[in-house]
Design a protein around this motif. Structure first.
Motif: not given
Ligand SMILES: Nc1ncnc2c1ncn2[C@@H]1O[C@H](COP(=O)(O)OP(=O)(O)OP(=O)(O)O)[C@@H](O)[C@H]1O
Length: 253
Positions: A175-194
């Motif tokens: 979240r901090n990296i994103n708040t600092a302005g970086t776009t993030i694309i991620l994969t996950t198997h955890y629905m709570d994480e998504a």
């Protein structure tokens, strides 16, 4: 609508006779955390690796930060940050030396200790990668994506195998990296994480996108069909119990 920072159109990937990605299209806006969700073998990593310029595609088009994958893969490499495989972490080097090595490869000036501090690893600066805990390894790996000061970072299952504290700690880092302005694309198997991290998610099944929206709207759409959970939802879950009993702080020494 602003120009998307990633634009994927009709992407196809064949492994010999097997079509792993079947003509998918999606866009990621600058500043988003965008999630790719799907069962094992759905084609998530393949899709990410194609966008990252690491794997050739069979068909379709990919444009990243205005650069076409077919024409300007090297320009794409300059604006993205990818997690290196553990095998890339030369065993003889400590964390500071690894950061300096990668910075040199990217031709970047990086303050290694500041980067390590950002991911809460300054006390491990002189440690070898192999001696880190799982959570520390993941944080270091996320830190290395930032070395070339990218506009977009790619995180493939960033919290797999971590305990609840380390997972939540990594969520805050992302979240901090994103708040600092970086776009993030991620994969996950955890629905709570998504649900916690992603502005929008694409659900991929057998190489095709079956839904793409904000987590909220995906849930609302399901509820609108008359869906109800079979059991009354409790006000806490087992993970809440675990965190309540063992605390939020990291345990890794
Ligand atoms: N190098 C390869 N050669 C042949 N088939 C491959 C190769 N890489 C992946 N595949 C196949 O392509 C499909 C998609 O794999 P991919 O790794 O992209 O899925 P994924 O959604 O990331 O899965 P997971 O959640 O298990 O990581 C799978 O059926 C996989 O077996």
């Amino acid at each position: 609508m602003t120009t998307p920072i990633i634009s994927v159109h009709d992407l196809v990937k064949d492994y010999d006779q097997f079509r792993a990605v079947k003509g998918i299209s999606f866009e990621v806006q600058e500043g988003e955390v965008f999630g790719l969700l799907g069962p094992n073998g759905a084609g998530k990593s393949t899709t990410l690796e194609i966008i990252e310029t690491l794997r050739p595609k069979t068909g379709g088009s990919v444009v990243v930060a205005g650069y076409d994958l077919d024409r300007d893969p090297d320009r794409i490499k300059e604006v993205i940050g990818v997690q290196l495989q553990a095998s890339g972490y030369y065993p003889g080097l400590n964390l500071v030396q690894l950061v300096e090595l990668f910075a040199g490869l990217y031709n970047q000036r990086v303050h290694a200790m500041e980067l390590l501090k950002m991911v809460n690893l300054e006390e491990k600066a002189r440690a070898k990668f192999k001696d880190l805990s799982g959570g520390q390894k993941q944080r270091f790996s996320v830190a290395t994506t930032l070395i070339n000061k990218p506009r977009i970072i790619f995180l493939d299952e960033p919290t797999t195998g971590l305990d609840p504290q380390a997972r939540r700690n990594l969520w805050e880092l992302i979240r901090n990296i994103n708040t600092a302005g970086t776009t993030i694309i991620l994969t996950t198997h955890y629905m709570d994480e998504a649900e916690y991290l992603c502005n929008r998610i694409a659900i991929i099944d057998s190489g095709a996108i079956v839904a793409l929206d904000t987590p909220d709207r995906l849930i609302d759409n399901l509820v609108a069909t008359g869906f109800e959970r079979p059991r009354e939802v409790k006000k806490a879950n087992l993970e809440d119990v675990f965190i309540h009993l063992t605390g939020k702080h990291l345990r890794e020494g």
